[in-house]
Design a protein around this motif. Structure first.
Motif, PDB file in Angstrom:
ATOM      1  N   VAL A 191      -0.540   3.999   8.440  1.00 26.42           N
ATOM      2  CA  VAL A 191      -1.478   4.298   9.530  1.00 26.42           C
ATOM      3  C   VAL A 191      -2.720   3.427   9.442  1.00 26.42           C
ATOM      4  O   VAL A 191      -3.166   2.847  10.441  1.00 26.42           O
ATOM      5  N   VAL A 192      -3.278   3.296   8.235  1.00 23.35           N
ATOM      6  CA  VAL A 192      -4.492   2.493   8.076  1.00 23.35           C
ATOM      7  C   VAL A 192      -4.255   1.044   8.493  1.00 23.35           C
ATOM      8  O   VAL A 192      -5.048   0.463   9.249  1.00 23.35           O
ATOM      9  N   MET A 193      -3.145   0.461   8.053  1.00 21.60           N
ATOM     10  CA  MET A 193      -2.896  -0.952   8.366  1.00 21.60           C
ATOM     11  C   MET A 193      -2.503  -1.153   9.829  1.00 21.60           C
ATOM     12  O   MET A 193      -2.818  -2.180  10.427  1.00 21.60           O
ATOM     13  N   THR A 194      -1.839  -0.148  10.427  1.00 22.15           N
ATOM     14  CA  THR A 194      -1.519  -0.256  11.853  1.00 22.15           C
ATOM     15  C   THR A 194      -2.785  -0.150  12.697  1.00 22.15           C
ATOM     16  O   THR A 194      -2.975  -0.905  13.663  1.00 22.15           O
ATOM     17  N   LEU A 195      -3.663   0.773  12.329  1.00 18.93           N
ATOM     18  CA  LEU A 195      -4.940   0.904  13.048  1.00 18.93           C
ATOM     19  C   LEU A 195      -5.790  -0.349  12.890  1.00 18.93           C
ATOM     20  O   LEU A 195      -6.563  -0.698  13.785  1.00 18.93           O
ATOM     21  N   ASN A 196      -5.625  -1.026  11.761  1.00 18.86           N
ATOM     22  CA  ASN A 196      -6.381  -2.253  11.538  1.00 18.86           C
ATOM     23  C   ASN A 196      -6.022  -3.339  12.564  1.00 18.86           C
ATOM     24  O   ASN A 196      -6.815  -4.242  12.824  1.00 18.86           O
ATOM     25  N   ILE A 197      -4.835  -3.217  13.137  1.00 17.24           N
ATOM     26  CA  ILE A 197      -4.437  -4.168  14.184  1.00 17.24           C
ATOM     27  C   ILE A 197      -5.141  -3.833  15.496  1.00 17.24           C
ATOM     28  O   ILE A 197      -5.687  -4.715  16.166  1.00 17.24           O
ATOM     29  N   PHE A 198      -5.129  -2.549  15.841  1.00 23.48           N
ATOM     30  CA  PHE A 198      -5.538  -2.150  17.189  1.00 23.48           C
ATOM     31  C   PHE A 198      -7.031  -1.837  17.325  1.00 23.48           C
ATOM     32  O   PHE A 198      -7.621  -2.093  18.375  1.00 23.48           O
ATOM     33  N   ILE A 199      -7.647  -1.250  16.289  1.00 20.60           N
ATOM     34  CA  ILE A 199      -9.059  -0.864  16.407  1.00 20.60           C
ATOM     35  C   ILE A 199      -9.868  -1.448  15.254  1.00 20.60           C
ATOM     36  O   ILE A 199     -10.741  -0.786  14.686  1.00 20.60           O
TER      37      ILE A 199
ATOM     38  N   GLY B 102       0.813  -1.206   0.000  1.00 20.95           N
ATOM     39  CA  GLY B 102       0.000   0.000   0.000  1.00 20.95           C
ATOM     40  C   GLY B 102       0.849   1.260   0.000  1.00 20.95           C
ATOM     41  O   GLY B 102       0.548   2.240  -0.681  1.00 20.95           O
ATOM     42  N   ALA B 103       1.946   1.239   0.754  1.00 14.60           N
ATOM     43  CA  ALA B 103       2.824   2.408   0.850  1.00 14.60           C
ATOM     44  C   ALA B 103       3.647   2.616  -0.414  1.00 14.60           C
ATOM     45  O   ALA B 103       3.832   3.753  -0.865  1.00 14.60           O
TER      46      ALA B 103
END
Length: 522
Positions: free
Chosen positions: A451-459, A422-423
């Motif tokens: 950011v999108v993929m990291t947030l997909n882990i946490f929220i 994605g990046a």
């Protein structure tokens, strides 16, 4: 057991011998990282294919998507062949090789740094590589645990450590050339192995027509849609969930266009004729390996009595158990072949990942920034040390996940492809073809996907339903990049015209070639 052990010992010995033999090709940075940009079409094509397909595909993806989509999962394999291989070589191969050599870049982050005259962009790209390649590396060990336990009754940790040590030795010793030669041998093993396994499993079900007839009688009463509950849906053309299957095809096929360890294979191509040969070879390789893996997984529901005895609609021991159960009744000689097949798939991808990680961190982050004075010898030595460090970290992560069932690591593996591709995908491809790409558009795309993929882990539960799956979120990030980069480029200051014209001049240079290679206008 003797036959299986003998096969593994011969395999290990051959890999080590090649690594030691290739030491002479890895004395400088170009030789260690790119094989001196003189790697032929067969080695490059097999290196591309074997880096593409690992135990994650054979055990994890084939089992999971075969169970979910039935025989329609084969579309993912065909997408890998024609989008992830054929189109990638045709669209990226030649232009990547030409511009990367002209800019003297050896890694993808280095390409971004020199293409946009920005050390900060290079460092950001190298950090993204480091963060998301290491967990992906750890995931490669997961597919081995069940198969080794089934074939040898060997503890998972022993298997992981042996595989890591062997891979480390031949990559540290021989660099890219050793990796490419071993990838070629491992690719041959994978081609024969997957063919033999498919024939054996289908034969155990009475042949192809009987297997398809059996699959046509299967339904899933626990499915969330009426379509998925229909008998015969798992033997249908598009399966029970075409939309999510499309996202799988996009992520696993288009994703390779933006993965550093894949794109860097194009940097090492030797000459023009190798592009055409490599395109054909890598596509046919992907048809057999990826198409075969997903085709095999599509018959997983024929083994429902073993996988889901309680009739809950999902495998009792998880999707990773699907392929091992399908293979559990094979003859010992074929089990030995399967073990070598999975070892080959995992080690080829592992060697590619650790080489990409170590070269990126050394050349793009340490050299000139943290360590000011770094000659060729120091660079190669540092990369060798970092290969060992990366392998140790990945082993530790794999053992932690296996022993304590830490789900965070497993989730991070799932988002790594989405974050990396994605990046990098859209900025990289546009940069090869369009002079108007701006530095700021790269920054925005890097930040957006990470950011999108990291947030997909946490929220993840807070995401829209369609994007809660890491696969769908990753595919969304890749597609979004094709909009983000041109939009931001149009509204931000244009790059220096003289610099861009110079960079693109590599495509318009006049070259002289032999008549045997190309017909003249006369």
């Amino acid at each position: 057991m003797f036959i299986k052990i003998l096969l593994v010992v011969v395999f290990f010995g051959l890999m080590l011998a090649i690594g030691l033999y290739c030491r002479k090709h890895s004395t400088d940075v170009s030789g260690f990282v790119l094989g001196g940009r003189a790697v032929g079409p067969w080695l490059t094509a097999f290196a591309y294919g074997t880096s593409y397909f690992s135990a994650v595909v054979f055990v994890g993806y084939a089992g999971q998507f075969g169970w979910r989509y039935g025989i329609a999962a084969t579309w993912a394999g065909l997408g890998n062949a024609f989008i992830g291989s054929l189109m990638a070589w045709a669209i990226l191969g030649r232009r990547t090789r030409i511009m990367s050599q002209y800019l003297s870049s050896a890694t993808m982050p280095d390409f971004f740094g020199k293409r946009f005259k920005s050390d900060a962009l290079k460092i950001a790209a190298s950090i993204i590589c480091f963060v998301f390649l290491i967990p992906y590396t750890a995931s490669l060990y997961n597919g081995l645990s069940r198969l080794f336990g089934m074939a040898f009754s060997v503890d998972y940790s022993v298997c992981v450590i042996f595989m890591a040590v062997l891979t480390g030795i031949y990559v540290v010793a021989g660099g890219y050339m050793a990796t490419a030669i071993n990838d070629f041998i491992q690719g041959i093993i994978m081609l024969f192995g997957i063919s033999a396994v498919i024939i054996a499993v289908i034969s155990s079900q009475g042949g192809l027509l009987n297997a398809l007839a059996g699959l046509a009688s299967v339904s899933d009463p626990h499915a969330s849609t009426a379509l998925a509950k229909s008998p015969g849906i798992f033997a249908s053309f598009l399966g029970p969930d075409p939309l999510n299957l499309m996202f799988v095809v996009i992520l696993t096929s288009l994703g390779t266009w933006g993965l550093p360890q894949m794109v860097q294979k194009f940097y090492a191509i030797k000459n023009e004729s190798d592009i055409t040969k490599g395109t054909v070879i890598s596509t046919l390789f992907a048809v057999v390996i990826a198409g075969g893996c997903y085709f095999l997984g599509g018959f997983g529901r024929l083994f429902t009595s073993q996988l889901d005895p309680a009739g809950l609609g999902v495998p009792a021991e998880g999707y990773d158990s699907v392929i091992p159960v399908m293979l559990s009744n094979l003859p010992d000689i074929l089990l030995g072949v399967v073990v070598i097949l999975v070892l080959s798939a995992s080690m080829s991808t592992l060697s590619s990942l650790v080489l990409a990680s170590s070269s990126t961190l050394t050349l793009d982050l340490l050299k000139g920034h943290i360590i000011k004075d770094m000659d060729e010898k120091k660079q190669v030595f540092t990369m060798r040390i970092l290969i060992i460090v990366f392998i140790i970290i990945s082993v530790i992560l794999a053992l932690i996940q296996y022993s304590s069932n830490v789900t965070f690591i497993a989730q991070l593996m799932g988002v790594s492809w989405g974050a990396l591709a994605g990046a990098f995908l859209a900025p990289f491809m546009y940069s090869l073809y369009w002079k108007g790409v701006t530095k700021l558009s790269c920054w925005v795309n890097f930040i957006f996907s990470s950011v999108v993929m990291t947030l997909n882990i946490f929220i993840r539960p807070n995401f829209p339903a369609i994007l809660q799956s890491p696969i769908n979120a990753g595919a969304f990030c890749m597609l979004a990049g094709f909009v983000i980069v041109p939009v931001i480029s149009f509204i931000t200051p244009k790059p220096d015209k003289a610099f861009i014209e110079d960079a693109f001049s590599c495509y318009t240079r006049t070259v002289t070639i032999r008549q045997s290679k190309a017909l003249g206008d006369d």
